[in-house]
Design a protein around this motif. Sequence first.
Motif, short mmCIF file in Angstrom:
data_model
loop_
_atom_site.label_atom_id
_atom_site.label_comp_id
_atom_site.label_asym_id
_atom_site.label_seq_id
_atom_site.Cartn_x
_atom_site.Cartn_y
_atom_site.Cartn_z
N ARG A 1 21.15 37.37 29.60
CA ARG A 1 19.80 37.14 30.08
C ARG A 1 18.80 38.14 29.47
O ARG A 1 19.03 39.35 29.50
CB ARG A 1 19.76 37.25 31.62
CG ARG A 1 18.44 36.79 32.23
CD ARG A 1 18.54 36.79 33.73
NE ARG A 1 19.55 35.88 34.20
CZ ARG A 1 19.37 34.55 34.36
NH1 ARG A 1 18.21 34.03 34.04
NH2 ARG A 1 20.33 33.80 34.81
N GLY A 2 17.72 37.58 28.93
CA GLY A 2 16.67 38.42 28.35
C GLY A 2 16.98 38.94 26.98
O GLY A 2 16.13 39.62 26.38
N VAL A 3 18.16 38.64 26.46
CA VAL A 3 18.54 39.16 25.14
C VAL A 3 18.85 38.02 24.17
O VAL A 3 18.27 37.90 23.11
CB VAL A 3 19.76 40.11 25.25
CG1 VAL A 3 20.08 40.69 23.86
CG2 VAL A 3 19.48 41.22 26.24
N GLY A 4 19.80 37.15 24.54
CA GLY A 4 20.18 36.07 23.63
C GLY A 4 21.47 35.40 24.06
O GLY A 4 21.77 35.29 25.25
N VAL A 5 22.26 34.98 23.09
CA VAL A 5 23.49 34.26 23.35
C VAL A 5 24.57 34.77 22.38
O VAL A 5 24.28 35.25 21.30
CB VAL A 5 23.27 32.72 23.15
CG1 VAL A 5 22.91 32.40 21.70
CG2 VAL A 5 24.49 31.92 23.59
N LYS A 6 25.82 34.67 22.83
CA LYS A 6 26.91 35.07 21.95
C LYS A 6 28.07 34.09 22.09
O LYS A 6 28.29 33.48 23.15
CB LYS A 6 27.38 36.49 22.25
CG LYS A 6 27.98 36.70 23.63
CD LYS A 6 28.43 38.15 23.80
CE LYS A 6 28.99 38.39 25.21
NZ LYS A 6 29.45 39.78 25.38
N LEU A 7 28.82 33.93 21.00
CA LEU A 7 30.01 33.09 20.96
C LEU A 7 31.23 34.01 21.01
O LEU A 7 31.37 34.90 20.17
CB LEU A 7 30.03 32.24 19.69
CG LEU A 7 31.19 31.26 19.56
CD1 LEU A 7 30.99 30.08 20.50
CD2 LEU A 7 31.30 30.75 18.12
N VAL A 8 32.10 33.81 22.00
CA VAL A 8 33.28 34.67 22.15
C VAL A 8 34.51 33.81 22.41
O VAL A 8 34.41 32.66 22.82
CB VAL A 8 33.10 35.68 23.32
CG1 VAL A 8 31.93 36.59 23.07
CG2 VAL A 8 32.95 34.94 24.65
N SER A 9 35.66 34.39 22.18
CA SER A 9 36.92 33.73 22.51
C SER A 9 37.17 33.85 24.01
O SER A 9 37.02 34.95 24.58
CB SER A 9 38.08 34.38 21.74
OG SER A 9 39.31 33.81 22.12
N PRO A 10 37.50 32.75 24.68
CA PRO A 10 37.76 32.83 26.12
C PRO A 10 38.89 33.78 26.42
O PRO A 10 39.87 33.87 25.68
CB PRO A 10 38.13 31.39 26.50
CG PRO A 10 37.60 30.55 25.39
CD PRO A 10 37.68 31.38 24.15
N ARG A 11 38.75 34.48 27.52
CA ARG A 11 39.82 35.41 27.92
C ARG A 11 40.95 34.64 28.56
O ARG A 11 40.76 33.65 29.22
CB ARG A 11 39.29 36.45 28.91
CG ARG A 11 38.29 37.40 28.26
CD ARG A 11 37.97 38.52 29.25
NE ARG A 11 37.08 39.50 28.65
CZ ARG A 11 35.75 39.40 28.67
NH1 ARG A 11 35.17 38.36 29.21
NH2 ARG A 11 35.01 40.34 28.12
#
Length: 248
Positions: free
Chosen positions: A238-248
């Motif tokens: 929130r307020g910064v952006g978005v990221k793509l990560v591998s699900p834990r």
Amino acid sequence: MTSVLVVEDDPIIRTYLIDELTAHGLVVRSSPDALGALREVTQWQPDAVVLDLGLPDLDGADALRMIRGLSQVPVLVATARSDDREIIKLLNAGADDYLVKPFSAGQLVARLAAVLRRSAVHAVPASAAAAIGVPGAGGTDGGAAVGTAPLVVGELRVDPTARSAHLEGRELALTRREFDLLEFLARNAGRVVSKRQLLAEVWRLPYVDEQTVDVHLSCLRRKLGERASMPRYLHTVRGVGVKLVSPR
């Protein structure tokens, strides 16, 4: 040589666009209506389409959806409609870019060059390149290089060379822009990317409304089988952006 289909019902504007694009080294055909445009897209298979919305037989937005059902050819919408909601609908329906009338021939050629660069399959003609300062015939600018290794994030596999994405072995049905967005996020996996950066790097149009990014992220989430409230791969900071990560 790069071929462009001009879809415009006004004969004066149509002739002007044909003359200007031809002068910039493009091979041009035209159609005054949507049905003729669909026929040309199917039979001639142009490298790009300039699409007016006010067509006599079919609204241009409907024509855009029909073109997308036939081809992934880059489509540049030329419209007198400047309402943000309308433009967002067009982008979400498959338009690669848009120009609000009136516009100059130089601006049109520059936008065409940009969508062709992003398509990563066609070279920009030398005369057009000289006019707008981008690499010309014989090469492309931007996009994936031949032989680029697939990007793997968890069970998500993005292949820039084939322009395909698979999740858990299932191919994702992505639009051109959705793929470009996913590829960029995969290249920056684990990093938070701002919407401004996405507009600059994926759309290459920093003045477009950030809601355009939100719409495409929402579509991408749906195709990844997740929701913003329950993310797996796409996480909003929130307020910064978005990221793509591998699900834990």
